[in-house]
Motif scaffolding. Structure first.
Motif, PDB file in Angstrom:
ATOM      1  N   HIS A  37       0.843  -1.416  -0.059  1.00  0.00           N
ATOM      2  CA  HIS A  37       0.037   0.178  -0.083  1.00  0.00           C
ATOM      3  C   HIS A  37       1.024   1.272  -0.041  1.00  0.00           C
ATOM      4  O   HIS A  37       0.325   2.366  -0.391  1.00  0.00           O
ATOM      5  N   GLU A  38       2.054   1.095   0.571  1.00  0.00           N
ATOM      6  CA  GLU A  38       2.754   2.519   0.646  1.00  0.00           C
ATOM      7  C   GLU A  38       3.370   2.933  -0.605  1.00  0.00           C
ATOM      8  O   GLU A  38       3.464   4.226  -0.809  1.00  0.00           O
ATOM      9  N   ASN A  39       3.156   2.066  -1.716  1.00  0.00           N
ATOM     10  CA  ASN A  39       3.769   2.612  -3.122  1.00  0.00           C
ATOM     11  C   ASN A  39       2.700   2.767  -3.962  1.00  0.00           C
ATOM     12  O   ASN A  39       2.977   2.604  -5.186  1.00  0.00           O
ATOM     13  N   PHE A  40       1.381   2.633  -3.647  1.00  0.00           N
ATOM     14  CA  PHE A  40       0.259   2.623  -4.732  1.00  0.00           C
ATOM     15  C   PHE A  40       0.120   3.910  -5.395  1.00  0.00           C
ATOM     16  O   PHE A  40       0.333   5.043  -4.516  1.00  0.00           O
ATOM     17  N   THR A  41      -0.229   4.001  -6.357  1.00  0.00           N
ATOM     18  CA  THR A  41      -0.573   5.091  -7.124  1.00  0.00           C
ATOM     19  C   THR A  41      -1.956   5.260  -6.859  1.00  0.00           C
ATOM     20  O   THR A  41      -2.764   4.442  -6.142  1.00  0.00           O
ATOM     21  N   ASN A  42      -2.432   6.482  -7.179  1.00  0.00           N
ATOM     22  CA  ASN A  42      -4.091   6.740  -7.080  1.00  0.00           C
ATOM     23  C   ASN A  42      -4.768   5.510  -7.608  1.00  0.00           C
ATOM     24  O   ASN A  42      -5.982   5.378  -7.101  1.00  0.00           O
ATOM     25  N   GLU A  43      -4.487   5.359  -8.935  1.00  0.00           N
ATOM     26  CA  GLU A  43      -5.338   4.201  -9.533  1.00  0.00           C
ATOM     27  C   GLU A  43      -5.322   2.934  -8.830  1.00  0.00           C
ATOM     28  O   GLU A  43      -6.366   2.118  -8.737  1.00  0.00           O
ATOM     29  N   GLU A  44      -4.222   2.631  -8.265  1.00  0.00           N
ATOM     30  CA  GLU A  44      -4.155   1.423  -7.496  1.00  0.00           C
ATOM     31  C   GLU A  44      -4.829   1.334  -6.041  1.00  0.00           C
ATOM     32  O   GLU A  44      -5.508   0.387  -5.757  1.00  0.00           O
ATOM     33  N   TRP A  45      -4.800   2.533  -5.695  1.00  0.00           N
ATOM     34  CA  TRP A  45      -5.725   2.516  -4.346  1.00  0.00           C
ATOM     35  C   TRP A  45      -7.147   2.165  -4.814  1.00  0.00           C
ATOM     36  O   TRP A  45      -7.828   1.597  -3.949  1.00  0.00           O
ATOM     37  N   GLU A  46      -7.559   3.115  -5.850  1.00  0.00           N
ATOM     38  CA  GLU A  46      -9.026   2.779  -6.223  1.00  0.00           C
ATOM     39  C   GLU A  46      -9.445   1.431  -6.554  1.00  0.00           C
ATOM     40  O   GLU A  46     -10.289   0.838  -6.260  1.00  0.00           O
ATOM     41  N   GLU A  47      -8.373   0.813  -7.171  1.00  0.00           N
ATOM     42  CA  GLU A  47      -8.616  -0.733  -7.707  1.00  0.00           C
ATOM     43  C   GLU A  47      -8.722  -1.670  -6.109  1.00  0.00           C
ATOM     44  O   GLU A  47      -9.549  -2.530  -6.253  1.00  0.00           O
ATOM     45  N   TYR A  48      -7.798  -1.222  -5.350  1.00  0.00           N
ATOM     46  CA  TYR A  48      -7.741  -2.165  -4.186  1.00  0.00           C
ATOM     47  C   TYR A  48      -9.007  -1.733  -3.488  1.00  0.00           C
ATOM     48  O   TYR A  48      -9.622  -2.775  -2.860  1.00  0.00           O
ATOM     49  N   ILE A  49      -9.404  -0.647  -3.301  1.00  0.00           N
ATOM     50  CA  ILE A  49     -10.673  -0.294  -2.568  1.00  0.00           C
ATOM     51  C   ILE A  49     -11.943  -0.927  -3.172  1.00  0.00           C
ATOM     52  O   ILE A  49     -12.676  -1.500  -2.600  1.00  0.00           O
ATOM     53  N   ALA A  50     -11.783  -0.769  -4.476  1.00  0.00           N
ATOM     54  CA  ALA A  50     -13.100  -1.516  -5.299  1.00  0.00           C
ATOM     55  C   ALA A  50     -13.169  -3.042  -5.076  1.00  0.00           C
ATOM     56  O   ALA A  50     -14.264  -3.860  -4.624  1.00  0.00           O
ATOM     57  N   LYS A  51     -12.020  -3.658  -5.074  1.00  0.00           N
ATOM     58  CA  LYS A  51     -11.866  -5.118  -4.592  1.00  0.00           C
ATOM     59  C   LYS A  51     -12.164  -5.261  -3.301  1.00  0.00           C
ATOM     60  O   LYS A  51     -12.769  -6.396  -2.898  1.00  0.00           O
ATOM     61  N   TYR A  52     -11.977  -4.620  -2.447  1.00  0.00           N
ATOM     62  CA  TYR A  52     -12.226  -4.587  -0.985  1.00  0.00           C
ATOM     63  C   TYR A  52     -13.799  -4.540  -1.052  1.00  0.00           C
ATOM     64  O   TYR A  52     -14.312  -5.206  -0.255  1.00  0.00           O
ATOM     65  N   VAL A  53     -14.508  -3.479  -1.293  1.00  0.00           N
ATOM     66  CA  VAL A  53     -16.015  -3.452  -1.423  1.00  0.00           C
ATOM     67  C   VAL A  53     -16.430  -4.874  -1.903  1.00  0.00           C
ATOM     68  O   VAL A  53     -17.420  -5.373  -1.300  1.00  0.00           O
ATOM     69  N   GLU A  54     -15.888  -5.466  -2.910  1.00  0.00           N
ATOM     70  CA  GLU A  54     -16.399  -6.775  -3.605  1.00  0.00           C
ATOM     71  C   GLU A  54     -16.288  -7.841  -2.488  1.00  0.00           C
ATOM     72  O   GLU A  54     -17.192  -8.550  -2.056  1.00  0.00           O
ATOM     73  N   PHE A  55     -14.970  -7.822  -1.671  1.00  0.00           N
ATOM     74  CA  PHE A  55     -14.960  -8.945  -0.571  1.00  0.00           C
ATOM     75  C   PHE A  55     -16.032  -8.688   0.420  1.00  0.00           C
ATOM     76  O   PHE A  55     -16.361  -9.489   1.113  1.00  0.00           O
ATOM     77  N   ARG A  56     -16.342  -7.093   0.717  1.00  0.00           N
ATOM     78  CA  ARG A  56     -17.140  -7.043   1.943  1.00  0.00           C
ATOM     79  C   ARG A  56     -18.685  -7.597   1.423  1.00  0.00           C
ATOM     80  O   ARG A  56     -19.527  -8.013   2.343  1.00  0.00           O
ATOM     81  N   ASN A  57     -19.019  -7.291   0.047  1.00  0.00           N
ATOM     82  CA  ASN A  57     -20.191  -7.735  -0.525  1.00  0.00           C
ATOM     83  C   ASN A  57     -20.449  -9.320  -0.317  1.00  0.00           C
ATOM     84  O   ASN A  57     -21.559  -9.843  -0.151  1.00  0.00           O
ATOM     85  N   GLU A  58     -19.282  -9.812  -0.660  1.00  0.00           N
ATOM     86  CA  GLU A  58     -19.354 -11.377  -0.646  1.00  0.00           C
ATOM     87  C   GLU A  58     -19.358 -11.789   0.826  1.00  0.00           C
ATOM     88  O   GLU A  58     -20.189 -12.731   0.936  1.00  0.00           O
ATOM     89  N   TYR A  59     -18.731 -11.089   1.638  1.00  0.00           N
ATOM     90  CA  TYR A  59     -18.817 -11.560   2.938  1.00  0.00           C
ATOM     91  C   TYR A  59     -20.446 -11.531   3.670  1.00  0.00           C
ATOM     92  O   TYR A  59     -20.807 -12.382   4.239  1.00  0.00           O
ATOM     93  N   SER A  60     -20.914 -10.449   3.351  1.00  0.00           N
ATOM     94  CA  SER A  60     -22.361 -10.162   3.732  1.00  0.00           C
ATOM     95  C   SER A  60     -23.262 -11.372   3.058  1.00  0.00           C
ATOM     96  O   SER A  60     -24.119 -11.874   4.043  1.00  0.00           O
ATOM     97  N   GLU A  61     -23.006 -12.046   1.967  1.00  0.00           N
ATOM     98  CA  GLU A  61     -23.579 -13.225   1.518  1.00  0.00           C
ATOM     99  C   GLU A  61     -23.273 -14.353   2.352  1.00  0.00           C
ATOM    100  O   GLU A  61     -24.194 -15.294   2.532  1.00  0.00           O
ATOM    101  N   LEU A  62     -22.004 -14.547   2.843  1.00  0.00           N
ATOM    102  CA  LEU A  62     -21.589 -15.730   3.349  1.00  0.00           C
ATOM    103  C   LEU A  62     -21.497 -15.677   5.100  1.00  0.00           C
ATOM    104  O   LEU A  62     -21.461 -16.476   5.490  1.00  0.00           O
ATOM    105  N   ALA A  63     -21.596 -14.515   5.702  1.00  0.00           N
ATOM    106  CA  ALA A  63     -21.698 -14.444   7.098  1.00  0.00           C
ATOM    107  C   ALA A  63     -22.715 -15.135   7.614  1.00  0.00           C
ATOM    108  O   ALA A  63     -21.957 -15.794   8.872  1.00  0.00           O
ATOM    109  N   ALA A  64     -23.801 -15.378   7.421  1.00  0.00           N
ATOM    110  CA  ALA A  64     -24.590 -16.070   8.243  1.00  0.00           C
ATOM    111  C   ALA A  64     -24.426 -17.541   8.305  1.00  0.00           C
ATOM    112  O   ALA A  64     -24.742 -18.187   9.258  1.00  0.00           O
ATOM    113  N   ASP A  65     -23.704 -18.050   7.412  1.00  0.00           N
ATOM    114  CA  ASP A  65     -23.152 -19.525   7.494  1.00  0.00           C
ATOM    115  C   ASP A  65     -21.770 -19.732   8.069  1.00  0.00           C
ATOM    116  O   ASP A  65     -21.577 -20.900   8.235  1.00  0.00           O
TER     117      ASP A  65
END
Length: 121
Positions: A37-65
């Motif tokens: 993360h310390e060497n990310f460009t702005n674009e890389e930050w955006e990509e990683y945050i978008a991927k993080y949002v995907e992981f959070r969405n996936e978690y919301s579907e799996l958490a109950a189980d």
């Protein structure tokens, strides 16, 4: 009856594997995020945050189980990512985390004094 029992066991096993695979994937993502993360460009930050949002969405579907231990693991990983995102955004907005903390502390102090005045204390 045996067929139904077999299908039920197979289905629950697949769900358990899906949770385990999700956690392993998310853990690798977080480790890579922390490492690079310390060497990310702005674009890389955006990509990683978008991927993080995907992981959070996936978690919301799996958490109950998931077991409570699995949910605790995911939550711990989320805290790590959240802290890095907050640190990055604070540094971007204020120049440094220290400046952000000082400004936030001052703002909270001022807000407390305003509330006291409104309540007549």
């Amino acid at each position: 009856m045996k067929t139904l029992l077999t299908i039920t066991l197979l289905f629950s096993t697949v769900l358990g594997v899906k949770d385990t695979i999700y956690i392993a994937r998310f853990e690798r993502f977080v480790d890579k995020f922390i490492e690079k993360h310390e060497n990310f460009t702005n674009e890389e930050w955006e990509e990683y945050i978008a991927k993080y949002v995907e992981f959070r969405n996936e978690y919301s579907e799996l958490a109950a189980d998931m077991s409570s231990e699995q949910r605790d693991k995911v939550t711990s990983l989320q805290y790590k990512v959240n802290a890095l995102i907050i640190k990055h955004k604070a540094a971007k907005a204020f120049g440094s985390v220290g400046e952000f903390v000082n400004e936030a502390a001052g703002t909270l102090k001022e807000l407390t004094e305003m509330l006291k005045k409104e309540e007549g204390l």
